[in-house]
Design a protein around this motif. Structure first.
Motif, PDB file in Angstrom:
ATOM      1  N   GLY A 131       0.830  -1.203   0.000  1.00  0.00           N
ATOM      2  CA  GLY A 131       0.000   0.000   0.000  1.00  0.00           C
ATOM      3  C   GLY A 131       0.859   1.245   0.000  1.00  0.00           C
ATOM      4  O   GLY A 131       2.084   1.194  -0.179  1.00  0.00           O
ATOM      5  N   SER A 132       0.221   2.369   0.190  1.00  0.00           N
ATOM      6  CA  SER A 132       0.941   3.639   0.185  1.00  0.00           C
ATOM      7  C   SER A 132       0.209   4.650   1.045  1.00  0.00           C
ATOM      8  O   SER A 132      -0.944   4.433   1.457  1.00  0.00           O
ATOM      9  N   LEU A 133       0.878   5.743   1.313  1.00  0.00           N
ATOM     10  CA  LEU A 133       0.283   6.811   2.098  1.00  0.00           C
ATOM     11  C   LEU A 133       0.937   8.130   1.728  1.00  0.00           C
ATOM     12  O   LEU A 133       2.057   8.163   1.205  1.00  0.00           O
ATOM     13  N   HIS A 134       0.216   9.210   1.965  1.00  0.00           N
ATOM     14  CA  HIS A 134       0.768  10.555   1.915  1.00  0.00           C
ATOM     15  C   HIS A 134       0.684  11.130   3.328  1.00  0.00           C
ATOM     16  O   HIS A 134      -0.293  10.919   4.042  1.00  0.00           O
ATOM     17  N   VAL A 135       1.723  11.855   3.700  1.00  0.00           N
ATOM     18  CA  VAL A 135       1.771  12.458   5.032  1.00  0.00           C
ATOM     19  C   VAL A 135       2.207  13.911   4.920  1.00  0.00           C
ATOM     20  O   VAL A 135       2.814  14.324   3.930  1.00  0.00           O
ATOM     21  N   GLY A 136       1.919  14.661   5.985  1.00  0.00           N
ATOM     22  CA  GLY A 136       2.392  16.036   6.068  1.00  0.00           C
ATOM     23  C   GLY A 136       1.671  16.954   5.103  1.00  0.00           C
ATOM     24  O   GLY A 136       0.610  16.644   4.565  1.00  0.00           O
ATOM     25  N   GLN A 195       5.525   4.285  -0.166  1.00  0.00           N
ATOM     26  CA  GLN A 195       4.922   2.979  -0.446  1.00  0.00           C
ATOM     27  C   GLN A 195       5.492   1.962   0.536  1.00  0.00           C
ATOM     28  O   GLN A 195       6.668   2.050   0.907  1.00  0.00           O
ATOM     29  N   TYR A 196       4.650   1.032   0.970  1.00  0.00           N
ATOM     30  CA  TYR A 196       5.127   0.006   1.890  1.00  0.00           C
ATOM     31  C   TYR A 196       4.804  -1.383   1.373  1.00  0.00           C
ATOM     32  O   TYR A 196       3.835  -1.596   0.631  1.00  0.00           O
ATOM     33  N   ASP A 248       9.597  -5.471   7.084  1.00  0.00           N
ATOM     34  CA  ASP A 248       8.615  -4.655   6.369  1.00  0.00           C
ATOM     35  C   ASP A 248       9.364  -3.430   5.878  1.00  0.00           C
ATOM     36  O   ASP A 248      10.113  -2.795   6.637  1.00  0.00           O
ATOM     37  N   VAL A 249       9.195  -3.059   4.597  1.00  0.00           N
ATOM     38  CA  VAL A 249      10.002  -1.996   4.008  1.00  0.00           C
ATOM     39  C   VAL A 249       9.118  -0.890   3.451  1.00  0.00           C
ATOM     40  O   VAL A 249       8.174  -1.156   2.701  1.00  0.00           O
ATOM     41  N   TYR A 250       9.458   0.345   3.829  1.00  0.00           N
ATOM     42  CA  TYR A 250       8.817   1.547   3.294  1.00  0.00           C
ATOM     43  C   TYR A 250       9.826   2.278   2.419  1.00  0.00           C
ATOM     44  O   TYR A 250      10.975   2.501   2.834  1.00  0.00           O
ATOM     45  N   VAL A 251       9.403   2.664   1.223  1.00  0.00           N
ATOM     46  CA  VAL A 251      10.233   3.451   0.308  1.00  0.00           C
ATOM     47  C   VAL A 251       9.481   4.742   0.000  1.00  0.00           C
ATOM     48  O   VAL A 251       8.330   4.702  -0.446  1.00  0.00           O
ATOM     49  N   SER A 252      10.134   5.870   0.231  1.00  0.00           N
ATOM     50  CA  SER A 252       9.455   7.161   0.118  1.00  0.00           C
ATOM     51  C   SER A 252      10.085   8.051  -0.935  1.00  0.00           C
ATOM     52  O   SER A 252      11.239   7.870  -1.336  1.00  0.00           O
ATOM     53  N   ASP A 253       9.292   9.019  -1.397  1.00  0.00           N
ATOM     54  CA  ASP A 253       9.777  10.133  -2.211  1.00  0.00           C
ATOM     55  C   ASP A 253       9.683  11.385  -1.342  1.00  0.00           C
ATOM     56  O   ASP A 253       8.590  11.716  -0.851  1.00  0.00           O
ATOM     57  N   ALA A 254      10.796  12.074  -1.162  1.00  0.00           N
ATOM     58  CA  ALA A 254      10.790  13.265  -0.308  1.00  0.00           C
ATOM     59  C   ALA A 254       9.833  14.317  -0.856  1.00  0.00           C
ATOM     60  O   ALA A 254       9.475  14.313  -2.044  1.00  0.00           O
ATOM     61  N   MET A 255       9.423  15.223   0.006  1.00  0.00           N
ATOM     62  CA  MET A 255       8.618  16.357  -0.424  1.00  0.00           C
ATOM     63  C   MET A 255       9.291  17.028  -1.623  1.00  0.00           C
ATOM     64  O   MET A 255      10.479  17.226  -1.627  1.00  0.00           O
ATOM     65  N   GLU A 256       8.483  17.322  -2.672  1.00  0.00           N
ATOM     66  CA  GLU A 256       8.883  17.961  -3.940  1.00  0.00           C
ATOM     67  C   GLU A 256       9.517  17.005  -4.930  1.00  0.00           C
ATOM     68  O   GLU A 256       9.975  17.420  -5.986  1.00  0.00           O
ATOM     69  N   ARG A 257       9.557  15.691  -4.624  1.00  0.00           N
ATOM     70  CA  ARG A 257      10.130  14.706  -5.548  1.00  0.00           C
ATOM     71  C   ARG A 257       9.078  13.667  -5.931  1.00  0.00           C
ATOM     72  O   ARG A 257       8.212  13.323  -5.141  1.00  0.00           O
TER      73      ARG A 257
END
Length: 340
Positions: A28-33, A72-73, A118-127
């Motif tokens: 799944g995935s999430l948006h934060v902030g 995404q996780y 369990d692995v989370y891979v993120s895109d930083a803010m503005e990317r």
């Protein structure tokens, strides 16, 4: 020999998890902030968004969701790690850093899933999938784009004079572990970045930590300073920080005593002394590590050349021995009690 190094060497000798089938519980995935920004007074203009579609009037004014962050996780059916692992990328890049190497091998995302995290891979803010906002009205300044040749030296594949547009005429360091033939493929991962948005990026990472941790965080390059500060801001949420060639460190006002209960590991590749940017960056990182140790904390270094592992570039997770390095990191985590 340090206990975690012994564990790493044993894991290198017999990585039982290397080809085990993955049993995945959830993807799944999430948006934060983020926040709502309001724009007004900008001119309207007529636009046609798709060929054959009727024109519309575009009004750039109104309220906009901005400065959010995407992750995404992948969660395993039976994780062996005590906490999820969060992978944070570097400057001008996205979470793709961790997914697949430019020459097509599985990346660290898959390695650590197979190791039981369990692995989370993120895109930083503005990317990437986090998106970016109108500039300079919302994001100050303008985006920075990396030329093909800049990273050749910055990422320590070779000296600046070794870059050539013709792949056959490029000259890399003699023992380079980066898959040189895949350099142009790697550069397809590059995205615009800003040099004026550290505050917003840090706020998004801090919101991310609050949303999904307790956790272990692995950072790379520009992500290093965000990781160091995230631990300072939430030492109760981050159980360990692994900084792969971090490019920055907290300032002199930072209270290292806040993070003495969070073990830190910094990983360095080769040719650091030959590249002035990285030799200066490493000095700054080592000062921060020393302050953590002086406060009673753990701040260790995995210096790959000192361990006899030569040729690694700044992009350790893409080098041809990336799994060997990940195995050493996994051994360190196991020695710190982060596995079940």
């Amino acid at each position: 020999m340090m206990r975690w190094m012994m564990a790493a060497l044993l894991a290198i000798a017999a990585p039982a998890f290397a080809q085990a089938p993955l049993e995945v519980r959830e993807i799944g995935s999430l948006h934060v902030g983020g926040r709502i920004a309001t724009l007004s007074g900008l001119p309207q203009r007529q636009m046609t968004f798709s060929a054959g579609a009727p024109p519309v009037m575009l009004d750039p004014n109104g309220e906009f969701q901005v400065e959010q962050m995407y992750a995404q996780y992948v969660k395993l059916a039976n994780p062996r790690a005590r906490f999820p692992l969060l992978l944070w990328h570097g400057g001008g890049l996205t979470g793709v850093t961790w997914e697949t190497t430019p020459d097509g091998r599985p990346g660290w995302q898959m390695f650590f899933l197979r190791a039981g995290h369990d692995v989370y891979v993120s895109d930083a803010m503005e990317r990437g999938r986090s998106g970016w906002a109108r500039f300079p009205e919302i994001l100050p300044g303008e985006p920075v784009f990396r030329p093909l040749g800049e990273g050749w030296s910055l990422f320590r594949l070779g000296e600046p004079a070794g870059w050539n547009r013709d792949p056959a005429r490029r000259v890399a360091h003699a023992e380079s572990r980066f898959p040189i033939a895949a350099w142009d493929q790697f550069m397809k991962q590059g995205v615009p970045r800003w040099a004026t948005t550290d505050r917003q990026i840090q706020a998004a990472y801090d919101a991310y930590v609050q949303a999904v941790c307790p956790c272990v965080v692995v950072v790379h390059s520009q992500g290093g300073n965000f990781g160091f500060n995230a631990v300072l801001h939430a030492p109760d949420k981050i159980r360990a920080l692994i900084a792969v060639e971090p490019s920055g460190a907290p300032d002199e006002a930072a209270d290292a005593a806040r993070v003495k209960g969070v073990p830190h590991l910094v990983v360095w590749g080769d040719y650091v002394a030959e590249h002035p940017f990285w030799s200066r960056a490493r000095q700054n990182i080592e000062r921060w590590q020393a302050r953590i140790r002086e406060a009673g904390g753990t701040a260790e270094t995995l210096d790959l050349p000192a361990e006899g592992v030569r040729g690694n570039s700044h992009m350790l997770m893409m080098d041809t021995n990336s799994d060997e390095i990940a195995t050493r990191v996994q051994g360190w985590m196991a020695a710190k009690g982060l596995m079940r």
